[in-house]
Design an enzyme around this catalytic site. Structure first.
Site, PDB file in Angstrom:
ATOM      1  N   GLN A 170      30.657  37.715  42.165  1.00 56.20           N
ATOM      2  CA  GLN A 170      30.840  36.840  41.087  1.00 56.20           C
ATOM      3  C   GLN A 170      29.669  36.556  40.510  1.00 56.20           C
ATOM      4  O   GLN A 170      29.307  36.328  39.500  1.00 56.20           O
ATOM      5  CB  GLN A 170      31.876  35.949  41.252  1.00 56.20           C
ATOM      6  CG  GLN A 170      33.182  36.638  41.541  1.00 56.20           C
ATOM      7  CD  GLN A 170      34.320  35.362  41.716  1.00 56.20           C
ATOM      8  OE1 GLN A 170      33.818  34.249  41.992  1.00 56.20           O
ATOM      9  NE2 GLN A 170      35.444  35.896  41.797  1.00 56.20           N
ATOM     10  N   ASP A 316      38.617  39.837  50.602  1.00 62.87           N
ATOM     11  CA  ASP A 316      39.817  39.282  50.238  1.00 62.87           C
ATOM     12  C   ASP A 316      40.881  39.882  50.953  1.00 62.87           C
ATOM     13  O   ASP A 316      42.397  39.510  50.858  1.00 62.87           O
ATOM     14  CB  ASP A 316      40.157  39.948  48.890  1.00 62.87           C
ATOM     15  CG  ASP A 316      39.037  39.206  47.625  1.00 62.87           C
ATOM     16  OD1 ASP A 316      38.603  38.211  47.937  1.00 62.87           O
ATOM     17  OD2 ASP A 316      38.925  39.849  46.639  1.00 62.87           O
TER      18      ASP A 316
HETATM   19  C1  S3P Z   1      35.404  39.127  42.955  1.00 65.37           C
HETATM   20  C2  S3P Z   1      34.533  38.960  43.885  1.00 65.37           C
HETATM   21  C3  S3P Z   1      34.879  37.935  45.334  1.00 65.37           C
HETATM   22  C4  S3P Z   1      36.148  38.247  45.597  1.00 65.37           C
HETATM   23  C5  S3P Z   1      36.911  37.975  44.108  1.00 65.37           C
HETATM   24  C6  S3P Z   1      36.632  39.018  43.073  1.00 65.37           C
HETATM   25  C7  S3P Z   1      34.731  39.912  41.925  1.00 65.37           C
HETATM   26  O1  S3P Z   1      34.485  36.639  44.911  1.00 65.37           O
HETATM   27  O2  S3P Z   1      36.551  37.328  46.539  1.00 65.37           O
HETATM   28  O3  S3P Z   1      38.726  38.183  44.557  1.00 65.37           O
HETATM   29  O4  S3P Z   1      35.467  40.691  41.233  1.00 65.37           O
HETATM   30  O5  S3P Z   1      33.522  39.937  41.606  1.00 65.37           O
HETATM   31  P1  S3P Z   1      33.155  36.244  45.315  1.00 65.37           P
HETATM   32  O6  S3P Z   1      32.031  36.755  44.213  1.00 65.37           O
HETATM   33  O7  S3P Z   1      33.103  34.724  45.314  1.00 65.37           O
HETATM   34  O8  S3P Z   1      32.803  36.410  46.800  1.00 65.37           O
END
Ligand code: S3P
Length: 429
Positions: A170, A316
């Site tokens: 993210q 996840d």
């Molecule tokens: C996601 C990144 C992950 C994941 C989330 C979706 C994404 O989070 O846990 O369900 O779509 O980029 P983080 O970037 O906080 O690790």
């Protein structure tokens, strides 16, 4: 629905299924489709609540998005033609919408305010607003832009050379969205590689981006061109049925069109390490996202260690892996997963406490947990805590408990998997 009683007995799961579209890729399809001028079409879109929030946000920015089931038609004037939204952009429970949209909005021409639900209000945003501020973004909010609500005044940005302090797709994606609008070439450095859907989708939309050995280079000022996106099934949703098949005697489950992007397949590695009876058949890819069929049969399982570079590849899936570990012979150790503390809930506490109510032996640690198995689980009452993945973990647990499980707040499962219980019932025959 406030609560649901799951009284499954030990019926084997049999048959095949196509799980709904990948959540991460669905969000990104709407974001890129809205930034690109012209018509983007999407098939296999996930109509879960999180992704519907993303659609609503971009509609508020003046993008026309028509949805029929899992098909989208996105008609956009392009990011420079967006209108200033007259309402707050509400991201609901979706961390991905909240964090990624900040990177998109920072380089737009509009002012906007972003906020989400009570879970989002507690989740750390500085990890995104920090690097965006270094790029010259004007983002303000509660506690020095640590928490929502956040207001974003879009404007010119400068390139960044950014070393990621946490493995987070993210954060990486928010920086890359901003970098696309910045002047100059940006570099993002990852110690541990997180999911790379943003990088792959940029290429699909005609953007030149280089990625090698955890170093990503992206020249600013490139415009995405509208294309078609075919979203594969979500391996994070498939994970619950793969685990269920491994756990319930007599089961055999085949899941087709599952996304097999190597940055997401840590669950398959974990299943293999635990001795699961599994076949993976990569069928090729319609675009840059690999996909295929995964088949799992019931088998005995053994404990394993899950840590290091594997963690971002299955972050996840840890709740359902913890459930698997309660039925495995020996000890399973999960380390380096402190990120679980800041997900939709504190998933270390939620997994240990909620599975503990069913008799599991799980010792929480600051960055993971130690699970001792096998332990026969009993019926009881489990609270999803509003977290979709805790809810699905509990539903799979109910397949192997010796009495019914009452699940509090099952509706949150619709965040990532509408139709979860129907799909589960179809495999139970
Ligand atoms: C996601 C990144 C992950 C994941 C989330 C979706 C994404 O989070 O846990 O369900 O779509 O980029 P983080 O970037 O906080 O690790």
């Amino acid at each position: 629905m406030e609560r649901m009683t799951l009284d499954y007995g030990e019926a084997a799961l049999k048959g095949s299924l196509a799980v709904p579209g990948d959540k991460s890729i669905s969000h990104r399809s709407v974001m890129f489709g809205s930034m690109a001028e012209g018509r983007t079409t999407v098939s296999g879109f996930l109509p879960g609540e999180d992704c519907l929030r993303t659609i609503d946000c971009f509609r508020s920015l003046g993008v026309r998005i028509d949805r029929e089931g899992t098909d989208l038609i996105i008609d956009s004037p392009g990011i420079d033609g967006w209108k200033e939204p007259s309402e707050i952009l509400y991201t609901g429970n979706s961390g991905t919408t909240t964090r990624l949209i900040l990177g998109v909005l920072a380089g737009s021409r509009v002012h906007s305010v972003v906020t989400g639900d009570s879970s989002i209000a507690k989740r750390p945003m500085k990890r995104v607003t920090g690097p965006l501020a270094l790029m010259g973004a004007d983002i303000r909010g509660r506690d020095d832009a640590r928490f929502t609500p956040l207001s974003v005044q879009g404007g010119p940005l400068r390139a960044i050379d950014y070393e990621m302090p946490v493995a987070s797709a993210q954060v990486k994606s928010a920086v890359l969205f901003a970098a696309l609008r910045a002047e100059g070439e940006s570099v993002v450095r990852e110690k541990e590689v997180s999911r790379d859907h943003t990088e792959r989708m940029m290429q699909n939309f005609g953007i030149r981006i280089e990625s090698e050995d955890g170093i990503i280079r992206l020249a600013g000022g490139q415009k995405p061109s509208a294309v078609h996106v075919d979203v594969p099934g979500d391996i994070s949703s498939a994970a619950f049925f793969l685990a269920a098949a491994a756990l319930v005697p007599g089961s055999r489950v085949e899941l087709g069109n599952v996304g097999l992007n190597p940055t997401r397949t840590g669950m398959l590695d974990a299943l293999e390490a635990m001795g699961a009876d599994m076949e993976v058949d990569e069928s090729g890819s319609a675009d840059s996202e690999p996909r295929g069929t995964v088949t799992v049969r019931h088998s005995s399982l053994r404990g394993t260690e899950i840590s290091g570079a594997l963690i971002p590849r299955l972050i996840d899936e840890i709740p359902v892996i913890a459930l698997l570990a309660t039925q495995a012979e020996g000890t399973t150790v999960i380390r380096d997963a402190e990120e679980l503390r800041v997900k939709e809930t504190d998933r270390i506490a939620a997994v240990a406490e909620e599975l503990g109510k069913l008799g599991a032996d799980i010792e929480p640690a600051p960055d993971g947990m130690i699970i001792r198995g096998p332990v026969k689980l009993r019926g009881g009452s489990v609270d999803s805590r509003g977290d979709h993945r805790i809810g699905m973990m509990a539903a799979v647990a109910a397949l192997i408990t010796d009495g019914p499980v009452t699940l509090e707040d099952p509706d949150c499962i619709g965040i990532s998997y509408p139709g979860f219980f129907e799909d589960l019932d179809s495999l139970r025959g």
